[in-house]
Design a protein around this motif. Structure first.
Motif, PDB file in Angstrom:
ATOM      1  N   UNK A 116       0.897  -1.377   0.010  1.00 33.20           N
ATOM      2  CA  UNK A 116      -0.050   0.017   0.097  1.00 33.20           C
ATOM      3  C   UNK A 116       0.651   1.074   0.064  1.00 33.20           C
ATOM      4  N   UNK A 117       2.023   1.410   0.384  1.00 31.26           N
ATOM      5  CA  UNK A 117       2.788   2.215   0.291  1.00 31.26           C
ATOM      6  C   UNK A 117       3.401   2.469  -1.211  1.00 31.26           C
ATOM      7  N   UNK A 118       3.563   1.518  -1.681  1.00 36.49           N
ATOM      8  CA  UNK A 118       3.897   1.519  -3.104  1.00 36.49           C
ATOM      9  C   UNK A 118       2.850   2.041  -3.825  1.00 36.49           C
ATOM     10  N   UNK A 119       1.667   1.776  -3.568  1.00 31.09           N
ATOM     11  CA  UNK A 119       0.470   2.361  -4.435  1.00 31.09           C
ATOM     12  C   UNK A 119       0.154   3.910  -4.005  1.00 31.09           C
ATOM     13  N   UNK A 120       0.527   4.270  -2.932  1.00 31.16           N
ATOM     14  CA  UNK A 120       0.661   5.574  -2.480  1.00 31.16           C
ATOM     15  C   UNK A 120       1.568   6.511  -3.318  1.00 31.16           C
ATOM     16  N   UNK A 121       2.837   5.891  -3.352  1.00 28.87           N
ATOM     17  CA  UNK A 121       3.747   6.436  -4.205  1.00 28.87           C
ATOM     18  C   UNK A 121       3.501   6.567  -5.425  1.00 28.87           C
ATOM     19  N   UNK A 179       6.087 -12.505  -4.351  1.00 26.92           N
ATOM     20  CA  UNK A 179       5.416 -11.225  -4.003  1.00 26.92           C
ATOM     21  C   UNK A 179       6.245 -10.101  -4.644  1.00 26.92           C
ATOM     22  N   UNK A 180       7.609  -9.938  -4.194  1.00 30.98           N
ATOM     23  CA  UNK A 180       8.412  -8.984  -4.734  1.00 30.98           C
ATOM     24  C   UNK A 180       8.580  -8.926  -6.216  1.00 30.98           C
ATOM     25  N   UNK A 181       8.685 -10.152  -6.742  1.00 35.08           N
ATOM     26  CA  UNK A 181       8.795 -10.104  -8.285  1.00 35.08           C
ATOM     27  C   UNK A 181       7.334  -9.434  -8.984  1.00 35.08           C
ATOM     28  N   UNK A 182       6.399  -9.961  -8.460  1.00 34.15           N
ATOM     29  CA  UNK A 182       5.112  -9.299  -8.861  1.00 34.15           C
ATOM     30  C   UNK A 182       4.684  -7.771  -8.657  1.00 34.15           C
ATOM     31  N   UNK A 183       5.422  -7.408  -7.387  1.00 35.97           N
ATOM     32  CA  UNK A 183       5.468  -5.961  -7.152  1.00 35.97           C
ATOM     33  C   UNK A 183       6.463  -5.288  -8.056  1.00 35.97           C
ATOM     34  N   UNK A 184       7.375  -5.721  -8.372  1.00 34.70           N
ATOM     35  CA  UNK A 184       8.485  -5.009  -9.128  1.00 34.70           C
ATOM     36  C   UNK A 184       7.791  -5.116 -10.452  1.00 34.70           C
ATOM     37  N   UNK A 213      12.585  -6.016 -18.546  1.00 37.32           N
ATOM     38  CA  UNK A 213      12.249  -7.431 -18.685  1.00 37.32           C
ATOM     39  C   UNK A 213      10.747  -7.805 -18.101  1.00 37.32           C
ATOM     40  N   UNK A 214      10.328  -6.760 -16.964  1.00 36.71           N
ATOM     41  CA  UNK A 214       9.057  -6.986 -16.137  1.00 36.71           C
ATOM     42  C   UNK A 214       8.117  -6.416 -17.301  1.00 36.71           C
ATOM     43  N   UNK A 215       8.347  -5.595 -18.192  1.00 35.85           N
ATOM     44  CA  UNK A 215       7.237  -5.125 -19.392  1.00 35.85           C
ATOM     45  C   UNK A 215       6.989  -6.151 -20.497  1.00 35.85           C
ATOM     46  N   UNK A 216       8.010  -7.329 -20.483  1.00 34.70           N
ATOM     47  CA  UNK A 216       7.802  -8.040 -21.707  1.00 34.70           C
ATOM     48  C   UNK A 216       6.345  -8.900 -21.658  1.00 34.70           C
ATOM     49  N   UNK A 217       5.753  -8.659 -20.483  1.00 32.62           N
ATOM     50  CA  UNK A 217       4.481  -9.488 -20.586  1.00 32.62           C
ATOM     51  C   UNK A 217       3.354  -8.729 -21.206  1.00 32.62           C
ATOM     52  N   UNK A 218       3.861  -7.690 -21.916  1.00 38.63           N
ATOM     53  CA  UNK A 218       2.895  -6.849 -22.735  1.00 38.63           C
ATOM     54  C   UNK A 218       3.023  -7.622 -24.051  1.00 38.63           C
TER      55      UNK A 218
END
Length: 286
Positions: A116-121, A179-184, A213-218
């Motif tokens: 939730x801190x990530x979401x606020x940022x 969890x960390x991979x999905x958040x990234x 690489x995380x955007x390759x899911x596009x």
């Protein structure tokens, strides 16, 4: 009205005549049952002749999306702490201000807070909204959803009788990495989507993978931010092995699938060259 007038300019003219209905509160349509016209659309480019009839609908009092997200996400952050610190009115006086003997409870609090801190940022520094506002009446419904589920999850995860996951550290460590991979991944997608509107443009564009690489899911889905979001809550479910978390994850998946399908259909409708391999939320399946 000049032929080259935009819908935004027409909204401003309308607002001058009727100050009660500010631009964000107006829905302007060519047909009473049709879609609302976008601000950037130009009158002479619409399917009208030398005269045109525009239909107005009052959308009701509005609230900015930034304010909405700040309210929605701040609530779960602090509500969770009430249960984590076992306030006297939660579990009773015998359990007040006592810490859990299970390390996974502390880890779950860290992960939940981080999310939730990530979401606020992201709300303050990353997101750019195509629609600046939403109806004020929806804020109550949204807060009940986010705040209510945060309380429900936190109550069971921090309960004095909580039992840790069946497979111990292996299950917890696997869930934390996931969890960390999905958040990234979720953050990376939000940044990529934000970059499409770097100059303040509200024109919709096709999002494509970047060097990240995380955007390759596009390559495979239209809404990878929802894919990563669901993955985040699946990992949190595995980490805590808690039924309420699993139910929350299921509801998230259903809702985000609906949103992803709508956005996918919009892409297909607006772009003739939209990549045919993409699915809404799950590669090759859904």
């Amino acid at each position: 009205v000049e032929p080259n007038a935009t819908i935004r300019e027409i909204r401003l003219m309308f607002h001058k005549l009727y100050p009660r209905w500010y631009p964000a509160r107006q829905s302007i349509k060519l047909d009473p049952k049709g879609k609302s016209l976008r601000d950037e659309e130009i009158l002479q480019h619409l399917p009208v002749g030398t005269t045109a009839t525009l239909y107005f609908k009052d959308l009701g009092p509005q609230i900015g999306w930034t304010t909405v997200f700040l309210i929605e996400y701040t609530g779960p952050l602090f509500i969770y702490f009430l249960f984590y610190f076992r306030m006297p009115f939660v579990y009773g006086l015998d359990e007040r201000f006592t810490s859990s003997p299970h390390p996974v409870v502390n880890l779950a609090c860290i992960c939940h807070s981080f999310h939730y801190i990530k979401r606020l940022i992201e709300t303050v520094f990353v997101h750019r909204f195509s629609h600046g506002t939403m109806p004020l009446r929806n804020i109550v419904k949204n807060c009940l959803y986010y705040w209510g589920f945060a309380a429900w999850l936190a109550y069971y995860i921090n309960h004095p009788l909580y039992t840790p996951p069946s497979y111990g550290k292996k299950q917890i460590n696997f869930a934390v990495i996931m969890f960390l991979l999905c958040e990234a991944g979720n953050f990376s997608i939000h940044v990529a989507l934000s970059d499409l509107r770097r100059n303040g443009s509200k024109i919709r564009k096709i999002p494509y993978p970047t060097k990240n690489p995380f955007t390759w899911l596009f390559f495979f889905v239209s809404c990878p931010n929802y894919t990563y979001e669901v993955g985040t809550w699946i990992s949190f479910t595995i980490m805590t092995q808690c039924v309420p978390v699993g139910l929350f994850t299921l509801l998230c998946f259903i809702q985000m699938t609906i949103w992803a399908k709508d956005k996918h259909c919009t892409y297909l409708r607006e772009f003739k060259d939209y990549p045919s391999l993409r699915m809404p939320i799950i590669p090759f399946l859904l």
